[in-house]
Design a protein around this motif. Structure first.
Motif, PDB file in Angstrom:
ATOM      1  N   ALA A  11      28.359  54.665  38.030  1.00 29.75           N
ATOM      2  CA  ALA A  11      27.307  54.262  38.973  1.00 29.75           C
ATOM      3  C   ALA A  11      27.273  55.176  40.189  1.00 29.75           C
ATOM      4  N   VAL A  12      28.439  55.545  40.707  1.00 24.85           N
ATOM      5  CA  VAL A  12      28.491  56.428  41.873  1.00 24.85           C
ATOM      6  C   VAL A  12      27.939  57.801  41.521  1.00 24.85           C
ATOM      7  N   GLU A  14      25.774  58.576  39.124  1.00 21.47           N
ATOM      8  CA  GLU A  14      24.339  58.537  38.844  1.00 21.47           C
ATOM      9  C   GLU A  14      23.512  58.266  40.097  1.00 21.47           C
ATOM     10  N   GLU A  15      24.062  57.520  41.042  1.00 21.84           N
ATOM     11  CA  GLU A  15      23.345  57.243  42.289  1.00 21.84           C
ATOM     12  C   GLU A  15      23.588  58.310  43.344  1.00 21.84           C
ATOM     13  N   GLN A  16      24.652  59.124  43.119  1.00 21.86           N
ATOM     14  CA  GLN A  16      25.038  60.188  44.074  1.00 21.86           C
ATOM     15  C   GLN A  16      25.253  59.623  45.477  1.00 21.86           C
ATOM     16  N   SER A  17      25.723  58.381  45.514  1.00 19.72           N
ATOM     17  CA  SER A  17      25.944  57.729  46.811  1.00 19.72           C
ATOM     18  C   SER A  17      26.769  56.478  46.592  1.00 19.72           C
ATOM     19  N   PHE A  18      27.828  56.307  47.422  1.00 15.15           N
ATOM     20  CA  PHE A  18      28.628  55.082  47.347  1.00 15.15           C
ATOM     21  C   PHE A  18      27.798  53.880  47.773  1.00 15.15           C
ATOM     22  N   THR A  19      26.947  54.080  48.778  1.00  8.17           N
ATOM     23  CA  THR A  19      26.142  52.978  49.305  1.00  8.17           C
ATOM     24  C   THR A  19      25.173  52.455  48.243  1.00  8.17           C
ATOM     25  N   LYS A  20      24.426  53.380  47.615  1.00  8.98           N
ATOM     26  CA  LYS A  20      23.456  52.972  46.591  1.00  8.98           C
ATOM     27  C   LYS A  20      24.152  52.394  45.361  1.00  8.98           C
ATOM     28  N   ALA A  21      25.294  52.975  44.992  1.00  7.60           N
ATOM     29  CA  ALA A  21      26.037  52.462  43.842  1.00  7.60           C
ATOM     30  C   ALA A  21      26.533  51.048  44.104  1.00  7.60           C
ATOM     31  N   ALA A  22      27.000  50.795  45.340  1.00 12.97           N
ATOM     32  CA  ALA A  22      27.473  49.457  45.690  1.00 12.97           C
ATOM     33  C   ALA A  22      26.339  48.440  45.584  1.00 12.97           C
ATOM     34  N   GLU A  23      25.150  48.847  46.033  1.00 15.96           N
ATOM     35  CA  GLU A  23      23.984  47.951  45.931  1.00 15.96           C
ATOM     36  C   GLU A  23      23.630  47.674  44.468  1.00 15.96           C
ATOM     37  N   LYS A  24      23.700  48.707  43.638  1.00 15.06           N
ATOM     38  CA  LYS A  24      23.380  48.551  42.219  1.00 15.06           C
ATOM     39  C   LYS A  24      24.386  47.640  41.523  1.00 15.06           C
ATOM     40  N   LEU A  25      25.640  47.729  41.940  1.00 12.19           N
ATOM     41  CA  LEU A  25      26.709  46.942  41.314  1.00 12.19           C
ATOM     42  C   LEU A  25      26.888  45.567  41.948  1.00 12.19           C
ATOM     43  N   PHE A  26      26.137  45.319  43.040  1.00 14.57           N
ATOM     44  CA  PHE A  26      26.225  44.042  43.754  1.00 14.57           C
ATOM     45  C   PHE A  26      27.635  43.786  44.296  1.00 14.57           C
ATOM     46  N   ILE A  27      28.241  44.849  44.823  1.00 11.37           N
ATOM     47  CA  ILE A  27      29.533  44.703  45.488  1.00 11.37           C
ATOM     48  C   ILE A  27      29.457  45.429  46.828  1.00 11.37           C
ATOM     49  N   ALA A  28      30.436  45.166  47.689  1.00 11.91           N
ATOM     50  CA  ALA A  28      30.474  45.832  48.993  1.00 11.91           C
ATOM     51  C   ALA A  28      30.974  47.264  48.818  1.00 11.91           C
ATOM     52  N   GLN A  29      30.583  48.122  49.759  1.00 12.99           N
ATOM     53  CA  GLN A  29      30.956  49.538  49.629  1.00 12.99           C
ATOM     54  C   GLN A  29      32.459  49.789  49.783  1.00 12.99           C
ATOM     55  N   PRO A  30      33.147  49.165  50.760  1.00 14.36           N
ATOM     56  CA  PRO A  30      34.583  49.463  50.915  1.00 14.36           C
ATOM     57  C   PRO A  30      35.404  49.194  49.653  1.00 14.36           C
ATOM     58  N   PRO A  31      35.220  48.053  48.971  1.00 17.88           N
ATOM     59  CA  PRO A  31      35.987  47.843  47.730  1.00 17.88           C
ATOM     60  C   PRO A  31      35.660  48.883  46.667  1.00 17.88           C
ATOM     61  N   LEU A  32      34.384  49.299  46.609  1.00 10.27           N
ATOM     62  CA  LEU A  32      33.996  50.309  45.628  1.00 10.27           C
ATOM     63  C   LEU A  32      34.714  51.627  45.925  1.00 10.27           C
ATOM     64  N   SER A  33      34.744  52.005  47.185  1.00 12.32           N
ATOM     65  CA  SER A  33      35.426  53.253  47.563  1.00 12.32           C
ATOM     66  C   SER A  33      36.908  53.186  47.201  1.00 12.32           C
ATOM     67  N   ARG A  34      37.523  52.006  47.437  1.00 14.18           N
ATOM     68  CA  ARG A  34      38.952  51.870  47.113  1.00 14.18           C
ATOM     69  C   ARG A  34      39.181  51.992  45.605  1.00 14.18           C
ATOM     70  N   GLN A  35      38.269  51.420  44.786  1.00 13.74           N
ATOM     71  CA  GLN A  35      38.420  51.496  43.333  1.00 13.74           C
ATOM     72  C   GLN A  35      38.346  52.942  42.857  1.00 13.74           C
TER      73      GLN A  35
END
Length: 304
Positions: A11-12, A14-35
């Motif tokens: 997702a990150v 394909e979206e080329q952005s942590f923010t947009k990927a987090a929105e697509k995955l319906f999760i917050a950005q900080p947890p996504l960055s940590r993963q």
């Protein structure tokens, strides 16, 4: 590494952005960055070029992305195929008496197939008596019959009572009685009964009906099956009592006349094992009553 980590990474990318990927995955950005950081630590490589705008993968990250997409695709295929395999293994086997094929049973089974495509449905013709034993032995899951056979291991549900008719040649005097006739009008006639075996069966039911009214037909002849009985009637050899649904069987010069006696009905029963409360059986009941509603047929709805 888990599949969810691959989904996050894809997702990150394909979206080329942590923010947009987090929105697509319906999760917050900080947890996504940590993963993603945990994934890089596990692999021991850097997957993204730091500071790039838009976000770009490293050569290793691009290689990992291509294979991650394939792995996720394969995982979905495995999931789908596993479901299909599981679906094929679920089978509902139905026993039925042959005369019900002229009524609503084909429509019920067809609707059941449409509403439960994951089920494998098998149909086996057998007498009501044989259905009881087959249910107890697990060879069938449900039986459709016409006889009242009691067994503590079997639950029998009366679906409806089908009116009986008299089949006669168009030249026969009974054929002119369009409003109907009574059993008492038939005792002097040559009457065909079916089937000839096994007992008890529909011929047993017809004999009992005459006895209930204290009548004894002069001439009774048992034949193998309903088509043979009606073929002989069409040849002018005699008359025959049949369920109303059998009126769909057409021969030249064959007429059907209603029987007017109150007890002149043939019950249709559904039999299942006493403790069977499966969702498949519930769905079958729903299909039965849907067809009955469409045909405006009265019934007492059974509640499993």
């Amino acid at each position: 590494m888990e599949l969810r980590h691959l989904r996050y990474f894809v997702a990150v990318v394909e979206e080329q952005s942590f923010t947009k990927a987090a929105e697509k995955l319906f999760i917050a950005q900080p947890p996504l960055s940590r993963q993603i950081q945990n994934l890089e630590a596990e692999l021991g490589i850097q997957l993204f070029e730091r500071g790039s705008r838009p976000l770009q993968t490293t050569p290793a990250g691009q290689f990992f992305y291509q294979h991650a997409v394939k792995l996720l695709s394969n995982a979905e295929e495995v999931k789908s195929m596993t479901k299909r395999v599981g679906m094929v293994e679920r089978t509902v086997t139905m026993g039925f008496v042959g005369s019900l094929l002229y009524g609503l049973l084909p429509r019920i089974v067809y609707l059941f197939r449409q509403q439960q495509p994951q089920l494998k449905i098998e149909l086996i013709e057998m007498s009501t008596k044989d259905q009881i034993q087959a249910l107890k032995e697990g060879r069938i899951d449900v039986g459709f019959g016409r006889l009242r056979i009691s067994d503590p291991a079997i639950r029998r549900v009366l679906l409806r009572e089908e009116p009986l008719m008299v089949a006669a040649h168009s030249s026969h005097p009974l054929a002119s009685q369009k409003q109907g006739v009574y059993l008492a009008d038939l005792v002097e006639e040559s009457l065909f009964l079916y089937p000839s075996h096994p007992k008890p069966n529909f011929s047993t039911q017809v004999r009992s009906l005459f006895s209930e009214y204290g009548l004894e037909p002069r001439s009774l002849r048992e034949v193998r099956e309903i088509q043979l009985a009606l073929g002989l009637v069409a040849a002018g050899e005699g008359i025959c009592i049949v369920p109303e649904s059998a009126c769909s069987i057409q021969f030249p010069h064959l007429n059907y006349i209603p029987l007017l006696d109150d007890a002149a009905v043939s019950p249709i029963f559904l039999a299942i094992r006493s403790m069977d409360e499966s969702e498949d059986i519930r769905s079958l009941f729903d299909c039965i009553y849907q067809v009955y509603d469409l045909e405006a047929i009265k019934y007492d709805r059974a509640v499993l």
